[in-house]
Design an enzyme around this catalytic site. Structure first.
Site, PDB file in Angstrom:
ATOM      1  N   HIS A 177      15.656  -0.831  15.774  1.00 14.30           N
ATOM      2  CA  HIS A 177      17.091  -0.457  15.892  1.00 14.30           C
ATOM      3  C   HIS A 177      17.896  -1.586  16.766  1.00 14.30           C
ATOM      4  O   HIS A 177      19.070  -1.362  16.706  1.00 14.30           O
ATOM      5  CB  HIS A 177      16.950   1.011  16.235  1.00 14.30           C
ATOM      6  CG  HIS A 177      16.686   2.174  15.509  1.00 14.30           C
ATOM      7  ND1 HIS A 177      17.561   2.888  15.019  1.00 14.30           N
ATOM      8  CD2 HIS A 177      15.533   2.485  15.124  1.00 14.30           C
ATOM      9  CE1 HIS A 177      16.980   3.659  14.214  1.00 14.30           C
ATOM     10  NE2 HIS A 177      15.595   3.498  14.173  1.00 14.30           N
ATOM     11  N   ASP A 186      24.204  -5.908  20.771  1.00 15.97           N
ATOM     12  CA  ASP A 186      23.758  -4.297  20.138  1.00 15.97           C
ATOM     13  C   ASP A 186      23.238  -4.289  18.672  1.00 15.97           C
ATOM     14  O   ASP A 186      23.719  -5.133  18.049  1.00 15.97           O
ATOM     15  CB  ASP A 186      25.105  -3.531  20.274  1.00 15.97           C
ATOM     16  CG  ASP A 186      24.683  -2.323  20.545  1.00 15.97           C
ATOM     17  OD1 ASP A 186      23.653  -1.625  20.463  1.00 15.97           O
ATOM     18  OD2 ASP A 186      25.894  -1.700  21.103  1.00 15.97           O
TER      19      ASP A 186
HETATM   20  C1  GDG Z   1      20.210   2.276  19.512  1.00 17.24           C
HETATM   21  C2  GDG Z   1      21.003   0.701  19.542  1.00 17.24           C
HETATM   22  C3  GDG Z   1      21.967   1.433  17.609  1.00 17.24           C
HETATM   23  C4  GDG Z   1      26.922   8.462  24.231  1.00 17.24           C
HETATM   24  N1  GDG Z   1      27.366   8.985  25.216  1.00 17.24           N
HETATM   25  C5  GDG Z   1      27.472  10.325  24.922  1.00 17.24           C
HETATM   26  C6  GDG Z   1      26.839  10.522  23.434  1.00 17.24           C
HETATM   27  N2  GDG Z   1      26.691   9.193  23.105  1.00 17.24           N
HETATM   28  C7  GDG Z   1      26.066   8.951  21.691  1.00 17.24           C
HETATM   29  C8  GDG Z   1      26.950   8.073  21.000  1.00 17.24           C
HETATM   30  C9  GDG Z   1      26.059   7.432  19.889  1.00 17.24           C
HETATM   31  C10 GDG Z   1      24.821   7.231  20.545  1.00 17.24           C
HETATM   32  O1  GDG Z   1      24.990   8.122  21.873  1.00 17.24           O
HETATM   33  C11 GDG Z   1      24.646   5.995  21.211  1.00 17.24           C
HETATM   34  O2  GDG Z   1      24.335   4.959  20.069  1.00 17.24           O
HETATM   35  P1  GDG Z   1      24.573   3.534  20.010  1.00 17.24           P
HETATM   36  O3  GDG Z   1      24.627   2.977  18.712  1.00 17.24           O
HETATM   37  O4  GDG Z   1      26.030   3.331  20.500  1.00 17.24           O
HETATM   38  O5  GDG Z   1      23.825   2.900  21.158  1.00 17.24           O
HETATM   39  P2  GDG Z   1      22.411   3.183  21.582  1.00 17.24           P
HETATM   40  O6  GDG Z   1      22.001   4.279  22.335  1.00 17.24           O
HETATM   41  O7  GDG Z   1      21.919   1.853  22.420  1.00 17.24           O
HETATM   42  O8  GDG Z   1      21.249   3.103  20.372  1.00 17.24           O
HETATM   43  C12 GDG Z   1      21.972   0.403  18.710  1.00 17.24           C
HETATM   44  C13 GDG Z   1      21.276   2.989  17.574  1.00 17.24           C
HETATM   45  O9  GDG Z   1      20.084   2.756  18.353  1.00 17.24           O
HETATM   46  C14 GDG Z   1      20.999   3.352  16.245  1.00 17.24           C
HETATM   47  O10 GDG Z   1      20.176   2.455  15.491  1.00 17.24           O
HETATM   48  O11 GDG Z   1      23.121   1.409  16.766  1.00 17.24           O
HETATM   49  O12 GDG Z   1      22.486  -0.458  18.426  1.00 17.24           O
HETATM   50  O13 GDG Z   1      20.943   0.067  20.998  1.00 17.24           O
HETATM   51  O14 GDG Z   1      25.986   8.486  18.586  1.00 17.24           O
HETATM   52  O15 GDG Z   1      27.836   9.060  20.654  1.00 17.24           O
HETATM   53  N3  GDG Z   1      26.822  11.614  22.864  1.00 17.24           N
HETATM   54  C15 GDG Z   1      27.248  12.816  23.283  1.00 17.24           C
HETATM   55  N4  GDG Z   1      27.755  12.705  24.543  1.00 17.24           N
HETATM   56  C16 GDG Z   1      28.119  11.629  25.305  1.00 17.24           C
HETATM   57  O16 GDG Z   1      28.196  11.608  26.518  1.00 17.24           O
HETATM   58  N5  GDG Z   1      27.126  13.981  22.783  1.00 17.24           N
END
Ligand code: GDG
Length: 464
Positions: free
Chosen positions: A164, A372
């Site tokens: 990921h 990322d």
């Molecule tokens: C890893 C990789 C890759 C955040 N704050 C709240 C909240 N979130 C949710 C977001 C989003 C998720 O968390 C974060 O996903 P990301 O993709 O931005 O980042 P990582 O956590 O680092 O994820 C990344 C991912 O895996 C999938 O393969 O894209 O590159 O690092 O869904 O919305 N959700 C809620 N409240 C919050 O305050 N409900």
């Protein structure tokens, strides 16, 4: 959730943590948890991982639960496992190194030992659950050697691995003392998936440069009697679940409340786990530069940064939090007036439907990670917009999502000037251009959604 035909073979998904959704869940669950839960419901599969709990002595006893049609199987780990495998090797060695932060990576033999031990424990406990026709899908950097451990125990099922996060450039990976062992362990899989071609090419560089292997046209690489296939398979969001949420009652209420509180000011939104890879300090400095260069827009905009804390047991995460507290305080102190606070910096999470309403209320989505794997927030921001009056996405060139979301304003997240210019461009963008860019972005988010990702990867795994 709508589900197109997912393979009927039973799927065993393995990841560090398991987050099955339940019908009444309002919790902070990401799109991945929702989508994997639905797929498992259809395929009668099992989702295996660490419970997040500690036990004095590891027993290997599995907590099997069936909730809302999804079977989860979790194990507890010993405190030393958690310290060495999770807080140590995963979060203090691999995470920084794979995000190009070799300066922050800690190389401790104890961490590496704990990582190997926990992967072996995972293999011991999963093995009895696997039936001959099952597809086994291992997710993420916590579990790279798991395929090898399963093979050592006689498992000859099809096994896939999906990364990921980014794959680092070869010269950075060489700083990891056991780099060769780690990479060689990937050859136990049948398929190895990456979010972007960039990350896959970095893997190929290593394979060619360090292992002196050839890469076939189809991404096939043979080593030690096995052939793996590397594939690019970018993860998406669950559009069919998220768009209705963004148009739903809770989101509408939240959106309205945000508009009232914005008081005719344009809202710029950032949503990120509090993590140094997300470039929050650089983002604040870019916004600072924007405020310095555009006094005419003071009192007309504000930045809402939602940043729920994560990995609070790791010191570097405590430091980044302290740094952001100071920086937001300094910027607010410099520019705020009695009626206006330029940065609303919020250290807590919100339920998904409320988050969707906040995205929709924003004129600009500011997504500027330094590095990322993908970045799902960028895709959620796009999916939550009002099609008649969409906001503008500013996206880091160094997020995996930039390979797909080319109609965003792409920026170098290290450059405060780039961020400042992009903010001005986004805030002043004419409606026709906003509409055209958003439509193109949304087409991609809809087409390559999470079910497309799941099906594409499962198809690659199923291939003989
Ligand atoms: C890893 C990789 C890759 C955040 N704050 C709240 C909240 N979130 C949710 C977001 C989003 C998720 O968390 C974060 O996903 P990301 O993709 O931005 O980042 P990582 O956590 O680092 O994820 C990344 C991912 O895996 C999938 O393969 O894209 O590159 O690092 O869904 O919305 N959700 C809620 N409240 C919050 O305050 N409900």
């Amino acid at each position: 959730m709508r589900l197109r035909a997912v393979a009927v073979t039973r799927l065993i998904i393995v990841s560090n943590r398991v987050q099955a959704t339940s019908a009444d869940a309002t919790a902070n669950q990401g799109g991945l948890a929702v989508a994997l839960s639905s797929a498992l419901r259809q395929t009668n599969g099992i989702w295996f991982g660490w419970s997040g709990k500690e036990t004095e002595t590891f027993s290997g006893s599995i907590d099997l639960q069936k909730r809302d049609g999804v079977t989860t199987a979790t194990i507890d780990l010993e405190p030393q496992d958690v310290e060495e495998y999770y807080n140590g090797y995963a979060n203090r060695t691999l995470w920084p190194l794979f995000h190009y932060r070799v300066d922050m990576a800690e190389f401790e033999r104890g961490f590496a030992g704990g990582y190997e031990r926990v992967n072996a424990r995972f293999a011991d406990t999963i093995l009895p659950l696997i039936e001959p026709a099952d597809l086994v899908w291992v997710n993420d950097y916590h579990l790279i050697p798991l395929g090898r451990e399963l093979r050592r125990r006689g498992c000859d099922n099809r096994i896939g691995f999906f990364l990921h996060i980014p794959w680092p450039p070869m010269r950075l990976l060489l700083t990891l003392p056991s780099h060769r062992e780690l990479v060689e362990s990937l050859f136990a899989y049948d398929v190895v998936g990456f979010q972007t071609d960039d990350w896959m090419q970095s893997f190929f560089d290593y394979v060619r440069g360090e292992l002196a292997l050839e890469v076939g046209d189809d991404g096939e690489i043979s080593f030690a009697g096995r052939t793996i296939r590397a594939v690019v398979c970018p993860i998406g969001i669950d559009v069919s679940d998220f768009v209705p949420q963004a148009e739903g009652e809770v989101a509408a209420r939240t959106c309205k409340a945000m508009m009232v509180s914005a008081n005719d000011r344009a809202m710029i939104i950032g949503v990120d786990r509090l993590d140094y890879s997300k470039g929050l300090q650089e983002r604040f400095l870019g916004y600072d530069r924007f405020l310095a260069s555009r006094p005419d827009l003071h009192e007309q905009v504000f930045l809402l940064q939602i940043a729920p804390p994560s990995r609070a047991d790791v010191q570097s995460y405590q430091e980044i939090r302290a740094g952001l507290d100071a920086l937001s305080g300094r910027i607010n102190g410099e520019y705020a007036s009695a009626e206006w606070v330029p940065i609303r910096y919020v250290n807590k999470g919100y339920p998904r439907d409320r988050l969707a309403g906040m995205y929709r209320a924003a004129k600009v989505g500011l997504v500027t990670p330094l590095r990322d794997g993908m970045n799902l927030v960028a895709k959620e921001f796009v999916a939550a917009q009002d099609p008649g009056d969409p906001g503008v996405l500013i996206l880091s060139k160094f997020a995996g999502a930039a390979a797909q979301l080319k109609e965003a304003i792409l920026v170098n997240p290290y450059s405060a000037e780039d961020i400042a210019d992009a903010l001005a461009q986004a805030l002043e963008m004419p409606i026709e251009q906003r509409l055209a860019r958003w439509r193109a972005l949304m087409d991609n988010v809809e087409r390559e959604d999470v079910l497309w990702w799941l099906q594409t990867f499962v198809k690659a795994m199923s291939r003989d």
